[in-house]
Design an enzyme around this catalytic site. Structure first.
Site, PDB file in Angstrom:
ATOM      1  N   GLN A 115     -14.402   2.680   1.344  1.00 54.41           N
ATOM      2  CA  GLN A 115     -13.745   2.213   0.114  1.00 54.41           C
ATOM      3  C   GLN A 115     -13.412   3.417  -0.758  1.00 54.41           C
ATOM      4  OE1 GLN A 115     -15.926  -0.598  -2.335  1.00 54.41           O
ATOM      5  NE2 GLN A 115     -14.127  -1.051  -3.581  1.00 54.41           N
ATOM      6  N   ASP A 139       0.852  -1.190   0.000  1.00 53.52           N
ATOM      7  CA  ASP A 139       0.000   0.000   0.000  1.00 53.52           C
ATOM      8  C   ASP A 139       0.892   1.245   0.000  1.00 53.52           C
ATOM      9  OD1 ASP A 139      -1.714   2.224   0.974  1.00 53.52           O
ATOM     10  OD2 ASP A 139      -3.199   0.647   1.250  1.00 53.52           O
ATOM     11  N   ILE A 140       0.563   2.195  -0.887  1.00 58.77           N
ATOM     12  CA  ILE A 140       1.410   3.387  -1.057  1.00 58.77           C
ATOM     13  C   ILE A 140       1.315   4.346   0.135  1.00 58.77           C
ATOM     14  CG2 ILE A 140      -0.225   4.923  -2.249  1.00 58.77           C
ATOM     15  CD1 ILE A 140       2.066   5.396  -4.337  1.00 58.77           C
ATOM     16  N   HIS A 159     -10.404  -5.204  -2.791  1.00 60.40           N
ATOM     17  CA  HIS A 159      -9.077  -5.488  -2.242  1.00 60.40           C
ATOM     18  C   HIS A 159      -9.198  -5.813  -0.755  1.00 60.40           C
ATOM     19  CE1 HIS A 159      -9.887  -1.175  -2.091  1.00 60.40           C
ATOM     20  NE2 HIS A 159      -9.233  -1.166  -0.943  1.00 60.40           N
ATOM     21  N   HIS A 166      -6.984  -5.615   2.739  1.00 68.39           N
ATOM     22  CA  HIS A 166      -5.809  -5.046   3.407  1.00 68.39           C
ATOM     23  C   HIS A 166      -5.245  -6.062   4.399  1.00 68.39           C
ATOM     24  CE1 HIS A 166      -6.769  -0.644   2.552  1.00 68.39           C
ATOM     25  NE2 HIS A 166      -7.951  -1.187   2.346  1.00 68.39           N
TER      26      HIS A 166
HETATM   27  P1  AMP Z   1      -9.735   1.537   0.512  1.00 72.09           P
HETATM   28  O1  AMP Z   1     -10.013   2.746   1.352  1.00 72.09           O
HETATM   29  O2  AMP Z   1     -10.078   0.248   1.214  1.00 72.09           O
HETATM   30  O3  AMP Z   1     -10.362   1.641  -0.852  1.00 72.09           O
HETATM   31  O4  AMP Z   1      -8.175   1.499   0.339  1.00 72.09           O
HETATM   32  C1  AMP Z   1      -7.493   1.869  -0.815  1.00 72.09           C
HETATM   33  C2  AMP Z   1      -6.027   1.776  -0.509  1.00 72.09           C
HETATM   34  O5  AMP Z   1      -5.309   1.856  -1.732  1.00 72.09           O
HETATM   35  C3  AMP Z   1      -5.511   2.916   0.381  1.00 72.09           C
HETATM   36  O6  AMP Z   1      -4.948   2.366   1.574  1.00 72.09           O
HETATM   37  C4  AMP Z   1      -4.460   3.601  -0.486  1.00 72.09           C
HETATM   38  O7  AMP Z   1      -3.340   4.041   0.235  1.00 72.09           O
HETATM   39  C5  AMP Z   1      -4.099   2.509  -1.481  1.00 72.09           C
HETATM   40  N1  AMP Z   1      -3.572   3.000  -2.755  1.00 72.09           N
HETATM   41  C6  AMP Z   1      -4.093   3.973  -3.527  1.00 72.09           C
HETATM   42  N2  AMP Z   1      -3.336   4.143  -4.638  1.00 72.09           N
HETATM   43  C7  AMP Z   1      -2.329   3.232  -4.564  1.00 72.09           C
HETATM   44  C8  AMP Z   1      -1.222   2.911  -5.389  1.00 72.09           C
HETATM   45  N3  AMP Z   1      -0.982   3.559  -6.549  1.00 72.09           N
HETATM   46  N4  AMP Z   1      -0.392   1.927  -4.997  1.00 72.09           N
HETATM   47  C9  AMP Z   1      -0.603   1.279  -3.837  1.00 72.09           C
HETATM   48  N5  AMP Z   1      -1.623   1.534  -3.006  1.00 72.09           N
HETATM   49  C10 AMP Z   1      -2.490   2.497  -3.351  1.00 72.09           C
END
Ligand code: AMP
Ligand code: ZN
Length: 140
Positions: free
Chosen positions: A95, A31-32, A101, A103
């Site tokens: 989300q 996760d970024i 996805h 986590h």
């Molecule tokens: P959610 O709130 O469950 O939709 O989580 C989305 C997750 O995606 C968040 O924790 C973000 O930090 C992560 N995220 C968004 N863009 C990227 C990316 N380019 N690479 C890796 N993780 C990402």
């Protein structure tokens, strides 16, 4: 594949990622914006918005991969005394990326995580009523 989806672009390779695992159905990458160092996302390769639209076999597979990653995290040397597996569906449920996805979040004593669920004690009659509503719609 949806070209305006960040995770689809990561899967096809047009956006960078730090992958920890890949097979024919799923990919897992860092996760970024990690909650803690070692925060991993497990993602199906096909573009599906939410869990309710995902087939059970792929869902079960994501959980299997997450379990393996969880074990690896605990042995990795990263700070990991416990873990949270978190899966958000719908904007109202946090989300942000509309591609399913899961986590896998390492946790340790003294980390900075704060979540407030605002839970309240329910009455037995309410619990029974809600259980009945869900049971009536459960697929065998
Ligand atoms: P959610 O709130 O469950 O939709 O989580 C989305 C997750 O995606 C968040 O924790 C973000 O930090 C992560 N995220 C968004 N863009 C990227 C990316 N380019 N690479 C890796 N993780 C990402
Ligand atoms: Zn997608």
């Amino acid at each position: 594949m949806s070209s305006d989806c960040i995770f689809c672009r990561i899967i096809e390779g047009s956006l960078p990622s730090s992958k920890v695992y890949e097979d024919e159905l799923a990919v897992a990458f860092m996760d970024i914006m990690p909650v803690n160092p070692g925060h991993v996302l497990v993602v199906p390769k096909k573009h599906v918005r939410e869990l309710s639209e995902l087939d059970e076999d792929t869902g079960a597979h994501l959980f299997r991969v997450a379990m393996r990653i969880e074990k690896a995290l605990r042995a990795s040397g990263l700070q990991c005394e416990g873990t949270n597996l978190l899966q958000n569906n719908g904007r109202e449920a946090w989300q942000e990326v509309m591609h399913v996805h899961l986590h896998v979040i390492p946790r340790f004593r003294g980390d900075k995580v704060k979540v407030h669920f605002g839970q309240q004690q329910a009455r037995r009659e309410e619990l029974g009523l809600w259980a009945g509503q869900i049971k009536a719609r459960l697929q065998p």
